[in-house]
Design a protein around this motif. Structure first.
Motif, short mmCIF file in Angstrom:
data_model
loop_
_atom_site.label_atom_id
_atom_site.label_comp_id
_atom_site.label_asym_id
_atom_site.label_seq_id
_atom_site.Cartn_x
_atom_site.Cartn_y
_atom_site.Cartn_z
N LEU A 232 26.57 -30.56 -24.38
CA LEU A 232 27.13 -30.17 -25.67
C LEU A 232 26.02 -30.17 -26.70
CD1 LEU A 232 29.85 -30.60 -24.23
CD2 LEU A 232 30.72 -31.59 -26.35
N ILE A 233 25.95 -29.10 -27.46
CA ILE A 233 24.90 -28.93 -28.45
C ILE A 233 25.54 -28.58 -29.79
CG2 ILE A 233 22.82 -27.62 -29.07
CD1 ILE A 233 22.50 -27.02 -26.02
N LEU A 256 34.85 -35.74 -18.43
CA LEU A 256 33.61 -35.17 -17.93
C LEU A 256 32.43 -35.93 -18.51
CD1 LEU A 256 35.60 -32.73 -17.42
CD2 LEU A 256 33.71 -31.23 -18.04
N GLU A 257 31.29 -35.80 -17.86
CA GLU A 257 30.06 -36.36 -18.43
C GLU A 257 29.56 -35.39 -19.50
OE1 GLU A 257 25.37 -36.99 -17.32
OE2 GLU A 257 26.84 -36.98 -15.68
N PHE A 258 29.54 -35.84 -20.74
CA PHE A 258 28.96 -35.05 -21.82
C PHE A 258 27.50 -35.45 -21.97
CE2 PHE A 258 32.90 -33.85 -24.62
CZ PHE A 258 33.30 -32.96 -23.64
N ASP A 259 26.62 -34.50 -21.78
CA ASP A 259 25.18 -34.75 -21.85
C ASP A 259 24.65 -34.14 -23.16
OD1 ASP A 259 22.37 -34.76 -21.49
OD2 ASP A 259 22.59 -34.61 -19.31
N TYR A 260 24.09 -34.98 -24.01
CA TYR A 260 23.60 -34.52 -25.32
C TYR A 260 22.07 -34.39 -25.37
CZ TYR A 260 28.34 -35.43 -26.96
OH TYR A 260 29.71 -35.40 -27.13
N THR A 261 21.45 -34.29 -24.20
CA THR A 261 19.99 -34.21 -24.14
C THR A 261 19.45 -33.09 -25.03
OG1 THR A 261 19.95 -35.05 -21.87
CG2 THR A 261 18.02 -33.80 -22.62
N TYR A 262 20.07 -31.91 -24.94
CA TYR A 262 19.56 -30.75 -25.68
C TYR A 262 20.03 -30.73 -27.13
CZ TYR A 262 18.37 -29.02 -21.02
OH TYR A 262 17.85 -28.88 -19.75
N ASN A 263 20.79 -31.72 -27.52
CA ASN A 263 21.27 -31.80 -28.91
C ASN A 263 20.28 -32.53 -29.82
OD1 ASN A 263 23.48 -31.34 -30.85
ND2 ASN A 263 23.65 -33.56 -30.88
N ASN A 269 13.25 -27.34 -26.10
CA ASN A 269 13.89 -26.09 -25.69
C ASN A 269 14.52 -25.34 -26.86
OD1 ASN A 269 13.79 -26.26 -22.56
ND2 ASN A 269 14.59 -28.25 -23.18
N ARG A 270 14.86 -26.09 -27.91
CA ARG A 270 15.46 -25.53 -29.13
C ARG A 270 16.70 -24.68 -28.82
NH1 ARG A 270 12.73 -25.55 -33.76
NH2 ARG A 270 13.41 -23.46 -34.37
N HIS A 277 26.26 -19.40 -31.40
CA HIS A 277 26.83 -20.36 -32.36
C HIS A 277 25.94 -20.51 -33.58
CE1 HIS A 277 23.97 -22.55 -29.92
NE2 HIS A 277 23.77 -23.30 -30.98
N TYR A 278 24.62 -20.30 -33.41
CA TYR A 278 23.69 -20.56 -34.50
C TYR A 278 23.98 -19.68 -35.72
CZ TYR A 278 19.62 -21.28 -37.35
OH TYR A 278 18.81 -21.58 -38.42
N ASN A 279 24.44 -18.45 -35.49
CA ASN A 279 24.74 -17.57 -36.63
C ASN A 279 25.97 -18.02 -37.41
OD1 ASN A 279 22.59 -15.64 -36.64
ND2 ASN A 279 23.41 -14.85 -34.71
N PHE A 280 26.76 -18.90 -36.84
CA PHE A 280 27.85 -19.54 -37.57
C PHE A 280 27.37 -20.84 -38.21
CE2 PHE A 280 29.89 -16.80 -34.46
CZ PHE A 280 30.78 -16.11 -35.28
#
Length: 337
Positions: A232-233, A256-263, A269-270, A277-280
Motif C-alpha cells: 500500500l502506497i 492480508l499482510e500490508f507491506d508499506y516498504t514503498y510508502n 523507487n519513488r 493516483h499521483y495526479n489526484f
C-alpha cells in the motif's frame, strides 16, 4: 381515571414508535459480503485471458489493440447496465494526439459510474490504467496481464458488485466512479488529462482515489511465505483517517499482510509518483495505491495471464471493494489532514 388512560396510551404509542424506528435502523445495516460474492476468480480469469491476449497487441496508447481494449471495457459496462457520466452510451473521454506529442495518436479514458443515493455530489474514484507497452521491436507482444490487466478486470468486477447492491436497493450513498485511464506507460497522461483538463466530477467533490496497478502476481520478497499481501502506497500521506479505515477493513475481512516498504518518503523507487493516483494526490485528494510489487516479467512479453494468481487477485479485489464500500457509505466525508 381518564388522565391515567391517556398516559398509558401515550406511553404505548411512544414505545411502539421507538420500536419501529429501531427496527428501521436495524434494517438499514447492509452486509457488503452479500455483494462481494459476485467477485470471483473464475470471472477475473475469463476476462483477463481476453484482455491480455495477443489480439489486443499489448494495448499501446492510440494503437489498434488499445482501441479493442476500450471497446471490451465499454461492453462490460453496457452488459451490466452501468451507465456513463459523459453521455448515454458514450463511455470515452477523448484525449487528442496533441496532448501526448511524440507521434502518439488520439486515445481515450473509459469512465462509468453508479450515482450515490444520498450524497451523489461526493465521489469515490476507483482507477486503473488500460494501456500497456505494445509490441517489441522483434515482434513480441507485451500482453501486460499483471500490468495492468489485473487492475482493469478487478475494477470491472468491483463495479459488478456495486451494481448488484444497487439492484438490491442498497446502492452506495456516495457516487462511485470507475475510471480506466490511458497513457499511463507514457507518463500518467490519461489521469493527468482527467485531473488537469477535464475532471468529469469536480475535484473538490472527490473524496478519495483508490488506484489499482498490478495486483495479480507475487514478487520475490513474498514468494516463500505463501501468504496473500499487498503493498500500500500513499494511504497516510494526506489522510490518516483513510489509512486507519483501510487497516480496519483489512483486519475485519481478510488480514492480508500490508507491506508499506514503498510508502517510505525516501523510497528510491519513488512509486508514489509513478502511477495514476499521483495526479489526484497532487490535488489534495487522499489516495491508496494497491500494488503487488515488481517481478521478473515486468514490462516483458512473459507477463501473461497464466502467471496470475487468481485466488489472490479475487481476495485483493474484494478488499478494495470493501474499502470503497466503507468510504461510500460512512456518515461523514473522509477528513483531509
Amino acid at each position: 381515571m381518564n388522565k391515567l388512560v391517556i398516559l398509558i396510551c401515550a406511553t404505548a404509542f411512544l414505545t411502539s414508535c421507538s420500536s419501529s424506528q429501531n427496527k428501521n435502523k436495524t434494517e438499514k445495516v447492509v452486509n457488503p459480503e452479500t455483494f462481494a460474492t459476485t467477485i470471483t476468480a473464475s470471472e477475473l480469469k475469463d476476462m483477463l485471458y481476453t484482455y491480455a491476449s495477443d489480439e489486443y497487441e499489448g494495448r499501446k496508447t492510440g494503437e489498434v489493440g488499445q482501441k479493442k481494449a476500450i471497446e471490451f471495457i465499454k461492453n462490460i459496462y453496457q452488459t451490466n447496465n452501468i451507465p456513463s457520466p459523459i453521455a448515454k452510451d458514450d463511455y470515452f473521454q477523448d484525449i487528442p494526439a496533441s496532448y501526448f506529442g511524440s507521434g502518439i495518436k488520439d486515445s481515450e479514458n473509459v469512465i462509468a459510474y453508479i450515482k450515490g443515493s444520498e450524497k451523489p455530489d461526493e465521489v469515490i474514484i476507483i482507477s486503473a490504467h488500460l494501456d500497456h507497452i505494445g509490441i517489441s521491436n522483434n515482434g513480441d507482444i507485451n500482453n501486460g496481464a499483471d500490468d495492468d490487466g489485473s487492475g482493469t478486470v478487478a475494477i470491472l468486477e468491483i463495479a459488478e458488485a456495486f451494481k448488484a447492491a444497487e439492484k438490491d436497493g442498497n446502492g452506495p450513498k456516495r457516487t462511485i466512479v470507475f475510471l480506466h485511464v490511458t497513457g499511463e506507460e507514457l507518463g500518467l497522461y490519461g489521469s493527468r488529462y482527467y485531473a488537469d483538463e477535464d475532471p468529469i466530477f469536480p475535484l473538490k467533490n472527490t473524496v478519495a482515489n483508490l488506484n489499482i496497478d498490478m495486483i495479480g502476481r507475487i514478487d520475490p520478497k513474498h514468494e516463500e511465505s505463501g501468504k496473500n499481501y499487498l503493498y500500500l502506497i500513499g494511504s497516510d500521506k494526506l489522510s490518516k483517517e483513510l489509512h486507519n479505515l483501510s487497516e480496519d477493513i483489512n483486519k475485519k475481512y481478510f488480514n492480508l499482510e500490508f507491506d508499506y516498504t514503498y510508502n517510505e518518503d525516501d523510497d528510491p523507487n519513488r512509486f508514489y509518483y509513478r502511477s495514476d493516483h499521483y495526479n489526484f494526490a497532487k490535488n489534495n485528494i487522499p489516495v491508496i495505491f494497491y500494488f503487488n510489487g515488481t517481478h521478473a516479467d515486468y514490462h516483458k512479453p512473459t507477463d501473461t495471464p497464466d502467471k496470475i494468481n487468481y485466488d489472490f487477485l479475487e481476495t485483493r479485489a474484494k478488499l478494495i471493494f470493501y474499502t470503497a464500500w466503507e468510504l461510500a457509505n460512512r456518515e461523514e466525508r473522509l477528513k483531509l489532514d
